[in-house]
Design an enzyme around this catalytic site. Structure first.
Site, mmCIF file in Angstrom:
data_model
loop_
_atom_site.group_PDB
_atom_site.id
_atom_site.type_symbol
_atom_site.label_atom_id
_atom_site.label_comp_id
_atom_site.label_asym_id
_atom_site.label_seq_id
_atom_site.Cartn_x
_atom_site.Cartn_y
_atom_site.Cartn_z
ATOM 1 N N LYS A 103 3.158 8.300 -2.531
ATOM 2 C CA LYS A 103 4.302 7.580 -3.086
ATOM 3 C C LYS A 103 4.819 8.241 -4.359
ATOM 4 O O LYS A 103 4.043 8.767 -5.163
ATOM 5 C CB LYS A 103 3.903 6.134 -3.415
ATOM 6 C CG LYS A 103 3.587 5.272 -2.204
ATOM 7 C CD LYS A 103 3.242 3.861 -2.637
ATOM 8 C CE LYS A 103 2.862 2.989 -1.438
ATOM 9 N NZ LYS A 103 4.022 2.709 -0.567
ATOM 10 N N GLY A 175 1.390 -6.438 -1.429
ATOM 11 C CA GLY A 175 0.341 -6.985 -2.276
ATOM 12 C C GLY A 175 0.187 -8.480 -2.221
ATOM 13 O O GLY A 175 -0.627 -9.054 -2.926
#
Length: 359
Positions: A103, A175
């Site tokens: 990322k 998350g």
């Protein structure tokens, strides 16, 4: 006009060179989108170290996504979330045979170029990390390495594709462990695809022009997507994917694959404190709550710190007072030091489904 193959002959990311007297081309859209096609019907697993990457490979992952922290840990830690250590990325690349992705921050061209020089197989311009540019994404046609972007709507997905994205990630809420978020965004994209498909089939070009203006993209890409009846690139579902049932739900709705990571908080390799892992294992339904939406929405386990937040709301606390209450280091205290009462304990609703610490 952007053809269905997505090729742009003026793209800076396309490199022509000779290899043993053979003419070769790297960085073409055909190659970059072709790599994404190879991930279809598979699971991309988030990993933070070599051990996790090897486990993911053995479990059948089609590729791994290297992060400095898992999405749930990123949300807890606060501060600036950057790309993973190049050393860790290279160690993982040397240890596994499946593709390795990494990322970078939204709009951070330099981070993307560093990852490209590292020879990762794909770059994720990710909203999980702290954006470097709040207004602009990377112009991905200038990169030789394929890039995946997140999207919560068809308009957002098409804007990223016009910027050169080779793959889209219907992103849910990373998350949280709440698959409903991912499913909601998949259905939203599907609904919008059906709408433009019906307009295309009716021959109403003027309405497609209206849609392109609303989406802030070219008429060509709207017309081509409407003709296909799906995104012109591979689409993975992510955010809240934490079980086989969630994977199936996403793929039944048309996702080409899924990305998952936060389920692995309750694993031996995770850097979280054993106290927090054990609390996750024994957590039941209703033991988490989504709060602090004024700052950054987080789902917290109920403890003394959570009760302080609720009291602050009852007392009509200001934005600044809530920010001071959260302070710095709360996540470290709870997640990594094991203080289960004063620390911030963030985990998704999926915690109720977790009943063991995985080896």
């Amino acid at each position: 006009m952007l053809p269905l193959s997505g090729e742009r002959i003026d793209a800076k990311g396309i490199i022509s060179e000779k290899l043993d007297s053979i003419d070769t081309i790297r960085g073409s859209s055909r190659l970059k989108r072709g790599f994404a096609q190879m991930q279809k019907n598979g699971v991309v697993m988030d990993v933070t170290n070599v051990e996790q990457a090897l486990i993911a490979q053995e479990a059948g992952a089609v590729s791994v996504m290297v992060l400095d922290k898992l999405p749930s840990e990123v949300r807890k830690a606060g501060g600036v979330a950057r790309t993973a250590s190049i050393k860790i990325i290279e160690e993982i690349m040397d240890s596994v045979t499946i593709p390795v992705m990494a990322k970078c921050r939204i709009g951070h061209v330099s981070e993307a170029l560093v990852l490209q020089e590292t020879d990762v197989d794909m770059i994720d311009e990710s909203e999980v990390l702290t954006p470097a540019d709040e207004l602009r994404h990377i112009w991905k046609w200038d990169l030789t390495t394929p890039v995946v972007n997140g999207a919560r709507s068809l308009a957002e997905a098409l804007r990223r594709i016009e910027e050169g994205a080779s793959m889209i990630r219907t992103k849910g809420e990373p998350g949280t462990g709440n698959v409903a978020e991912a499913i909601t965004h998949i259905k939203k994209v599907n609904d919008e695809l059906r709408t433009i498909k019906s307009i295309y089939d009716s021959g109403d070009n003027q309405d497609l022009v209206r849609i392109s203006r609303e989406f802030k993209v070219s008429y060509d890409i709207v017309e081509q997507t409407a003709k296909l009846g799906r995104l012109p690139v591979v689409n993975f579902a992510a955010g809240g994917i934490a079980s086989g049932k969630a994977i199936l739900a996403a793929m039944v709705l048309g996702a080409d694959g899924v990305q998952m990571g936060s389920r692995f908080v309750a694993s031996e390799e995770c850097s979280a404190h054993i106290n927090f892992k054990n609390k996750v294992v024994i957590a039941g339904e209703g033991e988490t709550d989504l709060t602090l939406k004024e700052l950054t929405a987080v789902r917290l386990m109920k403890n003394d710190f959570y009760n302080q937040i609720q009291k602050a709301y009852a007392d009509n606390a200001t934005h600044e007072e809530l920010k001071n209450l959260l302070g710095r280091g709360r996540a470290k205290k709870g997640m990594f030091e094991g203080n289960l009462e004063e620390g911030e304990l963030e985990i998704g609703q999926v915690s109720a489904m977790i009943n063991t610490i995985m080896p």
